[in-house]
Design a protein around this motif. Structure first.
Motif, PDB file in Angstrom:
ATOM      1  N   SER A 116     -14.311  14.241  -1.100  1.00 47.76           N
ATOM      2  CA  SER A 116     -12.933  14.470  -0.655  1.00 47.76           C
ATOM      3  C   SER A 116     -11.912  14.283  -1.786  1.00 47.76           C
ATOM      4  O   SER A 116     -11.089  15.156  -2.043  1.00 47.76           O
ATOM      5  N   ARG A 176     -12.854  20.988  10.041  1.00 48.38           N
ATOM      6  CA  ARG A 176     -13.816  20.234   9.223  1.00 48.38           C
ATOM      7  C   ARG A 176     -13.461  20.212   7.743  1.00 48.38           C
ATOM      8  O   ARG A 176     -13.926  19.352   7.008  1.00 48.38           O
ATOM      9  N   GLY A 217     -11.972  12.053  15.181  1.00 49.65           N
ATOM     10  CA  GLY A 217     -10.718  11.466  14.711  1.00 49.65           C
ATOM     11  C   GLY A 217     -10.102  10.512  15.718  1.00 49.65           C
ATOM     12  O   GLY A 217      -9.505   9.500  15.354  1.00 49.65           O
ATOM     13  N   SER A 261     -10.135  12.403   9.164  1.00 47.77           N
ATOM     14  CA  SER A 261     -10.512  12.727  10.550  1.00 47.77           C
ATOM     15  C   SER A 261      -9.286  12.714  11.471  1.00 47.77           C
ATOM     16  O   SER A 261      -9.190  13.531  12.379  1.00 47.77           O
ATOM     17  N   LEU A 282     -13.319  12.917   5.043  1.00 47.64           N
ATOM     18  CA  LEU A 282     -14.397  13.653   5.709  1.00 47.64           C
ATOM     19  C   LEU A 282     -15.590  13.987   4.809  1.00 47.64           C
ATOM     20  O   LEU A 282     -16.577  14.525   5.289  1.00 47.64           O
ATOM     21  N   SER A 283     -15.471  13.684   3.515  1.00 46.01           N
ATOM     22  CA  SER A 283     -16.637  13.981   2.668  1.00 46.01           C
ATOM     23  C   SER A 283     -16.622  13.075   1.449  1.00 46.01           C
ATOM     24  O   SER A 283     -15.554  12.611   1.007  1.00 46.01           O
ATOM     25  N   THR A 325     -14.662  15.851  14.281  1.00 45.86           N
ATOM     26  CA  THR A 325     -15.053  14.787  13.346  1.00 45.86           C
ATOM     27  C   THR A 325     -14.728  13.399  13.892  1.00 45.86           C
ATOM     28  O   THR A 325     -14.680  12.420  13.139  1.00 45.86           O
TER      29      THR A 325
END
Ligand code: ATP
Ligand code: MG
Length: 482
Positions: free
Chosen positions: A167, A124, A151, A129, A163-164, A149
């Protein structure tokens, strides 16, 4: 969950599989869980070339590295703080082993606090991903895919998804990585990722990428199959400045890159898979002067051995070119013996860059003429064995002698070869009578046929001669009568 074991079985080279089994074994002994992760899993799933093996263990990989070293692996670099080891396994297999870790950012963009973690937390905290998928190598769940996640679905949709929201703020080098991955795979940035990307560029986060991080990207770039696509993306996104301002101004050596890629494809066809990182680096930076290149690489955090290797590469290539144009490699067999010992990266470099026709013609002959002959040499050995020669040093010498003769363009047909093999081995043809009486045994059919053919030719010739003699005698008789 589907079982990905079959992918491992079918896609890994024998050397890669041996390295994986060894890592698995060591992890089991140390009681660590171990997974294949990152680029390896992504490339397995997408069917791309498997360049290296990235392992993640729930434990400290340093003990594993020591054990692997004992078995002939080479540790290329070791980051004790990150518990990350880069390795060259036995059989020239590139790979890495990392401890599973989580990264905790007190505030976005600050240095993360590292905590040793489970594989799920480790996946994570990754960048995208499609890079956050693992395959278990543990006895009870071997082949199980871990994809927290989603992917796999992004791979199916051809998207690179961060992912965020933080990021790029947390690690601006991901700006380079996002474009590199998308260009390499022919993917696009997922829509929200694109927004985050644009926002990061607006805030000029790219200027905060450390030279060392940019250097890691350059290192990866030089190992890419089609680096020109990535360079174009970086250039369009004004990110090339980060690598070197002059590179941005003068542009990368696209022509040299394309030449090298063409040669590499040719080498693939001939059955070679050379590592071209150094010549590719030289092609990319072709427009920088020697000193500029060394300084740039040093700024980008390249190790001194790597810098030295890139400095010496063209000199060494020139030496090779000189040898190839010289007397010592005049005969095809001498040239063959010399070229087979040259690391393929030099062959590739010379084929792409050299204008020395003598050197080039030998390199081309090596790939397209001599190597195929060399690969067919077991046939010559079989032919010699069929003549009745026992295997041993003399046998091997004869095979090598025939090889040298073949490189000169002779001994191409089985008939021609048998003749030469008889001469070199001193094995005479069996007497003609025997030939006629005995039907050839099946295994010896080919050689017997050749011998028979010769015997038949001799017989035909003799008949012809007898006939001629007969005619002459008859004519003489006729004349005498007259
Ligand atoms: P390549 O084929 O170029 O080696 P890769 O994805 O394996 O691609 P590496 O640099 O070897 O790239 O990194 C291995 C894995 O580590 C990545 O797949 C990714 O999961 C993770 N990783 C690398 N860099 C970052 C980063 N800056 N942020 C988060 N995760 C990263
Ligand atoms: Mg990798």
């Amino acid at each position: 969950m589907p079982d990905y074991m079959f992918l491992l079985e079918s896609r890994l080279s024998p050397e890669q599989r041996a390295a994986m089994l060894r890592v698995q074994e060591l992890a089991a002994v140390l009681g660590f869980n171990v997974y294949l992760t990152g680029g390896t899993v992504r490339d397995l799933i997408t069917g791309a070339n498997l360049r290296d093996l990235d392992f993640t263990v729930e434990g400290n990989p340093s003990k594993m590295a020591r054990e692997l070293e004992k078995g002939g692996a080479k540790v290329l670099s070791e980051d004790e703080k990150l518990r990350h080891v880069e390795l060259l396994f036995a059989g020239d297999v590139e790979g890495s082993i990392s401890a599973a870790r989580d990264e905790h950012y007190v505030r976005p963009g600050t240095r993360p606090e590292i905590r040793w973690s489970t594989i799920m937390e480790d996946l994570r905290r990754r960048d995208f991903s499609l890079n956050a998928i693992a395959i278990s190598l543990n006895p009870a769940s071997r082949g199980l895919l871990l994809d927290p996640t989603n992917g796999l679905s992004d791979i199916e949709h051809g998207e690179v998804r961060a992912l965020s929201i933080h990021s790029f703020t947390n690690q601006p080098v991901r700006l380079l990585r996002a474009l590199r991955l998308a260009a390499r795979m022919g993917f696009k940035l997922e829509s929200r990722t694109q927004e985050w990307f644009n926002l990061a560029i607006e805030r000029e986060l790219q200027l905060t990428i450390t030279p060392e991080d940019a250097g890691e990207e350059v290192r990866s770039l030089s190992r890419e199959e089609r680096p020109q696509l990535i360079l174009k993306e970086w250039e369009e996104g004004d990110l090339l400045e980060l690598v070197h301002p002059i590179l941005a101004k003068k542009h990368p050596g696209y022509d040299a890159i394309n030449r090298l890629i063409k040669v590499r494809d040719d080498l693939y066809m001939a059955g070679f898979r050379p590592r071209l990182a150094t010549p590719m680096l030289l092609a990319i930076f072709g427009r920088l002067k020697d000193r500029e290149l060394s300084n740039t690489l040093s700024k980008l955090g390249y190790r001194s051995v790597e810098i030295e290797a890139s400095e010496k590469f063209p000199e060494k290539a020139l030496e090779i070119q000189k040898e190839l144009a010289g007397k010592k490699t005049k005969t095809p067999i001498d040239a063959y013996r010399y070229i087979e010992k040259i690391p393929m990266e030099y062959v590739a470099y010379l084929l792409a860059e050299s204008s020395n026709s003598a050197a080039l013609s030998k390199l081309k002959a090596f790939l397209h003429k001599w190597r195929p002959v060399r690969q067919a040499l077991p046939i010559v050995a079989t032919e010699l064995e069929a003549l009745g020669m026992p295997r041993g040093p003399k046998f091997d010498q004869i095979v090598q002698d025939v090889f040298a003769i073949q490189l000169n363009g002779r001994a191409k047909t089985p008939e021609e070869r048998v003749k030469i093999l008889r001469k070199l081995s001193g094995i005479k043809e069996p007497p003609k009578k025997k030939e006629k009486e005995k039907k050839p045994a099946k295994a010896e059919k080919h050689v017997e046929t050749a011998a028979e053919k010769k015997a038949a030719a001799v017989e035909k010739h003799a008949t012809h001669e007898r006939h001629k003699a007969g005619m002459k005698a008859a004519a003489a008789k006729h004349k005498a009568k007259k």
